[in-house]
Scaffold this active site. Structure first.
Site, PDB file in Angstrom:
ATOM      1  N   CYS A   3      -5.203   8.468   8.209  1.00  0.00           N
ATOM      2  CA  CYS A   3      -5.358   7.896   9.551  1.00  0.00           C
ATOM      3  C   CYS A   3      -5.219   8.962  10.634  1.00  0.00           C
ATOM      4  O   CYS A   3      -4.388   9.839  10.560  1.00  0.00           O
ATOM      5  CB  CYS A   3      -4.262   6.863   9.819  1.00  0.00           C
ATOM      6  SG  CYS A   3      -4.727   5.244   9.298  1.00  0.00           S
ATOM      7  N   ARG A   5      -1.130  15.389  11.617  1.00  0.00           N
ATOM      8  CA  ARG A   5       0.027  14.687  10.997  1.00  0.00           C
ATOM      9  C   ARG A   5       0.701  15.670  10.050  1.00  0.00           C
ATOM     10  O   ARG A   5       0.494  15.648   8.839  1.00  0.00           O
ATOM     11  CB  ARG A   5      -0.399  13.388  10.316  1.00  0.00           C
ATOM     12  CG  ARG A   5      -0.489  12.279  11.363  1.00  0.00           C
ATOM     13  CD  ARG A   5      -0.884  10.957  10.821  1.00  0.00           C
ATOM     14  NE  ARG A   5       0.110  10.351   9.944  1.00  0.00           N
ATOM     15  CZ  ARG A   5      -0.196   9.275   9.220  1.00  0.00           C
ATOM     16  NH1 ARG A   5      -1.401   8.795   9.249  1.00  0.00           N
ATOM     17  NH2 ARG A   5       0.718   8.714   8.451  1.00  0.00           N
ATOM     18  N   ARG A  59      -8.920  -0.031   3.622  1.00  0.00           N
ATOM     19  CA  ARG A  59      -8.019   0.932   2.957  1.00  0.00           C
ATOM     20  C   ARG A  59      -6.656   0.300   2.678  1.00  0.00           C
ATOM     21  O   ARG A  59      -5.980   0.660   1.720  1.00  0.00           O
ATOM     22  CB  ARG A  59      -7.782   2.132   3.882  1.00  0.00           C
ATOM     23  CG  ARG A  59      -8.779   3.224   3.842  1.00  0.00           C
ATOM     24  CD  ARG A  59      -8.243   4.424   4.611  1.00  0.00           C
ATOM     25  NE  ARG A  59      -6.891   4.743   4.169  1.00  0.00           N
ATOM     26  CZ  ARG A  59      -5.893   5.078   4.989  1.00  0.00           C
ATOM     27  NH1 ARG A  59      -6.092   5.117   6.283  1.00  0.00           N
ATOM     28  NH2 ARG A  59      -4.699   5.366   4.522  1.00  0.00           N
ATOM     29  N   ASP A 102       4.369   0.407  11.947  1.00  0.00           N
ATOM     30  CA  ASP A 102       3.092  -0.125  11.426  1.00  0.00           C
ATOM     31  C   ASP A 102       2.850  -1.565  11.864  1.00  0.00           C
ATOM     32  O   ASP A 102       1.727  -2.054  11.786  1.00  0.00           O
ATOM     33  CB  ASP A 102       3.077  -0.070   9.902  1.00  0.00           C
ATOM     34  CG  ASP A 102       3.322   1.331   9.400  1.00  0.00           C
ATOM     35  OD1 ASP A 102       3.735   1.487   8.249  1.00  0.00           O
ATOM     36  OD2 ASP A 102       3.132   2.269  10.196  1.00  0.00           O
ATOM     37  N   LYS A 129       0.851  -1.207   0.000  1.00  0.00           N
ATOM     38  CA  LYS A 129       0.000   0.000   0.000  1.00  0.00           C
ATOM     39  C   LYS A 129       0.877   1.244   0.000  1.00  0.00           C
ATOM     40  O   LYS A 129       0.663   2.168  -0.783  1.00  0.00           O
ATOM     41  CB  LYS A 129      -0.894   0.011   1.231  1.00  0.00           C
ATOM     42  CG  LYS A 129      -1.513   1.371   1.538  1.00  0.00           C
ATOM     43  CD  LYS A 129      -2.340   1.422   2.785  1.00  0.00           C
ATOM     44  CE  LYS A 129      -1.584   1.714   4.036  1.00  0.00           C
ATOM     45  NZ  LYS A 129      -1.221   3.124   4.246  1.00  0.00           N
ATOM     46  N   ASN A 130       1.901   1.251   0.881  1.00  0.00           N
ATOM     47  CA  ASN A 130       2.685   2.481   1.068  1.00  0.00           C
ATOM     48  C   ASN A 130       3.616   2.779  -0.096  1.00  0.00           C
ATOM     49  O   ASN A 130       4.235   3.833  -0.153  1.00  0.00           O
ATOM     50  CB  ASN A 130       3.434   2.430   2.397  1.00  0.00           C
ATOM     51  CG  ASN A 130       2.449   2.508   3.551  1.00  0.00           C
ATOM     52  OD1 ASN A 130       1.277   2.799   3.345  1.00  0.00           O
ATOM     53  ND2 ASN A 130       2.907   2.215   4.751  1.00  0.00           N
TER      54      ASN A 130
HETATM   55  C1  EPZ Z   1       4.427   6.674   6.106  1.00  0.00           C
HETATM   56  O1  EPZ Z   1       3.686   7.750   6.660  1.00  0.00           O
HETATM   57  C2  EPZ Z   1       3.451   5.521   6.068  1.00  0.00           C
HETATM   58  N1  EPZ Z   1       2.307   5.891   5.240  1.00  0.00           N
HETATM   59  C3  EPZ Z   1       2.986   5.173   7.482  1.00  0.00           C
HETATM   60  O2  EPZ Z   1       2.201   3.989   7.377  1.00  0.00           O
HETATM   61  C4  EPZ Z   1       4.207   4.841   8.336  1.00  0.00           C
HETATM   62  O3  EPZ Z   1       3.790   4.642   9.666  1.00  0.00           O
HETATM   63  C5  EPZ Z   1       5.190   6.029   8.300  1.00  0.00           C
HETATM   64  O4  EPZ Z   1       5.541   6.314   6.927  1.00  0.00           O
HETATM   65  C6  EPZ Z   1       6.465   5.733   9.076  1.00  0.00           C
HETATM   66  O5  EPZ Z   1       7.093   4.632   8.529  1.00  0.00           O
HETATM   67  C7  EPZ Z   1       2.447   5.880   3.900  1.00  0.00           C
HETATM   68  O6  EPZ Z   1       3.511   5.595   3.379  1.00  0.00           O
HETATM   69  C8  EPZ Z   1       1.239   6.261   3.098  1.00  0.00           C
HETATM   70  P1  EPZ Z   1       6.577   9.982   8.178  1.00  0.00           P
HETATM   71  P2  EPZ Z   1       4.318   9.236   6.643  1.00  0.00           P
HETATM   72  O7  EPZ Z   1       6.575  11.200   7.338  1.00  0.00           O
HETATM   73  O8  EPZ Z   1       5.100   9.428   5.404  1.00  0.00           O
HETATM   74  C9  EPZ Z   1       6.192  13.275  11.612  1.00  0.00           C
HETATM   75  C10 EPZ Z   1       0.359   2.619   7.718  1.00  0.00           C
HETATM   76  O9  EPZ Z   1      -0.008   2.087   8.798  1.00  0.00           O
HETATM   77  N2  EPZ Z   1       6.253  14.229  10.504  1.00  0.00           N
HETATM   78  O10 EPZ Z   1       7.764   9.080   8.142  1.00  0.00           O
HETATM   79  O11 EPZ Z   1       3.255  10.193   6.973  1.00  0.00           O
HETATM   80  C11 EPZ Z   1       4.891  12.483  11.605  1.00  0.00           C
HETATM   81  O12 EPZ Z   1       3.890  13.199  12.299  1.00  0.00           O
HETATM   82  C12 EPZ Z   1       0.792   4.069   7.711  1.00  0.00           C
HETATM   83  O13 EPZ Z   1       0.468   2.035   6.626  1.00  0.00           O
HETATM   84  C13 EPZ Z   1       6.366  15.581  10.775  1.00  0.00           C
HETATM   85  O14 EPZ Z   1       6.401  15.994  11.925  1.00  0.00           O
HETATM   86  O15 EPZ Z   1       5.305   9.105   7.878  1.00  0.00           O
HETATM   87  C14 EPZ Z   1       5.277  11.216  12.316  1.00  0.00           C
HETATM   88  O16 EPZ Z   1       5.246  11.425  13.725  1.00  0.00           O
HETATM   89  C15 EPZ Z   1       0.533   4.751   9.048  1.00  0.00           C
HETATM   90  N3  EPZ Z   1       6.419  16.466   9.741  1.00  0.00           N
HETATM   91  C16 EPZ Z   1       6.724  10.990  11.887  1.00  0.00           C
HETATM   92  O17 EPZ Z   1       7.207  12.279  11.442  1.00  0.00           O
HETATM   93  C17 EPZ Z   1       6.395  16.035   8.422  1.00  0.00           C
HETATM   94  O18 EPZ Z   1       6.484  16.877   7.504  1.00  0.00           O
HETATM   95  C18 EPZ Z   1       6.888   9.958  10.774  1.00  0.00           C
HETATM   96  O19 EPZ Z   1       6.223  10.449   9.681  1.00  0.00           O
HETATM   97  C19 EPZ Z   1       6.270  14.658   8.170  1.00  0.00           C
HETATM   98  C20 EPZ Z   1       6.215  13.772   9.223  1.00  0.00           C
END
Ligand code: EPZ
Length: 418
Positions: A116, A123, A398, A306, A22-23
């Site tokens: 989510c 987020r 989803r 995840d 998915k990701n």
């Molecule tokens: C991706 O989300 C995945 N989603 C998430 O999977 C996964 O948990 C996450 O990466 C971490 O591996 C998809 O790929 C669609 P991040 P993403 O940017 O890109 C903070 C699932 O269960 N952050 O690595 O949103 C954020 O709030 C989903 O399949 C900022 O503060 O994750 C989080 O605490 C859930 N500012 C942390 O960083 C930003 O600009 C990690 O976020 C971006 C992120």
């Protein structure tokens, strides 16, 4: 509203085939518009997020041929229109259209993304926006929509405060046609990043270092036709591998890449859970005795956040006190309340689950608060005594393709009701 009904206790045996990640798919589909011709994406998972993204592509006047598990996308006649809230709010990953449209047209107008409800309420996407600005874009917010514009995109050195998966991918999308060289320092190293970089390189982009914390991108003027195959979904695989450890009888999970699951499998070794991997197939049966352990979620290749919520169900089956510390999100504990309703003994302190096993689950009416919490409800339902009814299952659909069929095909008593 749909509900999943499970009568627990059935052993799981047979083969579950893992679908495309998915990701990865939710980033590859927006990335496709960067081609000045057309693209083909193979092994696309049959999840509701896919449909939401195709809707956005069609709004942008892309021609999409959906051949069940492959997509042919013609973006040669793309029209860069405002992506409205009803489209962008369906999933957080709609934000990849920011990087893709900025990279291709130097202009994008999109309503705030959805997805989510884990982590800080919105987020944030501050790392994404900072990267776009460093490439020369200006960002304004006008009544709930982002307007991102660059007269010219120039390569830049971008240091990420946190190895954000989304920001790493979005900056790559914006930089592939920028003038000159971009370097992303402290980039995320998840396997999905490599999948997207390979797709872009297949179209003629010049990206090196994907999968490491330093990604170099040299801008090009034209991106031709490209193809890619979505990598197997390591989180889906982990979910069914955990189901096998809970109640499998030689359950086979086909389509696993061992390097993507090392953090999970090393914990299985610590917990005394036996499994066998041959080529891309993992075989596993319910573990007799499970040793308790401590886990802390980390960025890849650490233990994947995840996998944390499904793993929590397995930790409740260990004898003794286990710990799971969530370090990536500050609010990814939606499953705890419902697991405790079903009989678990989990306390949460400072984003750490203190889990006292071994739990005998009783079927109850529970709710999927988010995608992976929903997966945890399914796993608990599979081993619970009696009937479990899960509501809010849209979250689960989803991200888990054909979950009802995949589990009933291996013996689970599971169905979906309107
Ligand atoms: C991706 O989300 C995945 N989603 C998430 O999977 C996964 O948990 C996450 O990466 C971490 O591996 C998809 O790929 C669609 P991040 P993403 O940017 O890109 C903070 C699932 O269960 N952050 O690595 O949103 C954020 O709030 C989903 O399949 C900022 O503060 O994750 C989080 O605490 C859930 N500012 C942390 O960083 C930003 O600009 C990690 O976020 C971006 C992120």
């Amino acid at each position: 509203m749909k509900k999943i009904i499970i009568n627990g206790g059935n052993k799981l045996s047979g083969t579950i085939n893992i679908g495309g990640a998915k990701n990865s798919a939710v980033a590859l589909i927006p990335a496709a518009i960067l081609s000045d011709e057309n693209t083909t994406i193979y092994n696309v998972p049959n999840i509701t997020d896919k449909k939401a993204l195709i809707n956005i592509l069609e709004t942008l006047n892309c021609n999409v041929t959906d051949e069940k598990d492959s997509l042919i996308i013609d973006s040669s006649k793309l029209e860069n229109v405002y992506i409205k809230e009803d489209l962008s709010s369906k999933l957080r990953a709609s934000y990849y259209f920011m990087g893709a449209l900025l990279g291709k047209c130097k202009h994008v107008e999109i309503a705030l993304p959805g997805g989510c409800n884990i982590g800080k309420s919105s987020r944030p996407i501050n790392f994404h926006l900072k990267g776009f600005e460093q490439l020369g874009a200006t960002i304004t917010i006008e009544d709930d929509k982002y307007i991102i514009h660059a007269d010219e995109l120039k390569g830049s050195k971008i240091y990420l405060d946190f190895p954000s998966v989304g920001a790493t991918i979005n900056i790559m999308l914006a930089a592939v046609k920028a003038k000159g060289k971009t370097v992303i320092y402290n980039a995320a190293k998840e396997p999905e990043i490599v999948n997207i970089a390979t797709f872009l390189n297949n179209m003629g982009a010049k990206i090196t270092g994907a999968g490491t914390s330093e990604i170099k991108i040299t801008g090009v003027d034209y991106l031709h036709k490209g193809i890619i195959e979505v990598i197997p979904d390591r989180i889906e695989a982990a979910t069914y591998i955990i189901a096998g450890a809970l109640i499998g009888d030689n359950l086979k999970i086909n389509g696993v890449i061992e390097e993507h699951l090392e953090s999970l499998l090393s914990k299985f070794d610590e917990m005394g859970i036996k499994y066998n991997i041959k080529d891309f197939e993992l075989t596993i049966s319910a573990a007799e005795k499970i040793k308790h352990t401590s886990i802390k979620s980390q960025v890849f290749p650490g233990f994947v956040t995840d996998m944390g919520q499904p793993m929590c169900v397995l930790l409740t089956q260990a004898n003794g006190v286990s710990f799971f510390e969530e370090t990536i999100y500050d609010n990814r504990m939606g499953h705890v309340k419902y697991l405790n309703n079903m009989g678990a003994n989990i306390e949460v302190k400072d984003n750490t689950e203190i889990i006292c096993g071994k739990t005998e689950y009783k079927g109850k009416k529970v709710k999927a608060t988010d995608l992976r919490a929903g997966a945890a409800m399914v796993l608990a339902g599979l081993i619970a005594e009696g009937q479990t009814e899960i509501s809010n299952v849209e979250h689960i659909l989803r991200g888990y393709e054909n979950i009802i069929e995949k589990l009933s095909n291996v013996g689970a008593d599971i169905k979906i009701e309107e």
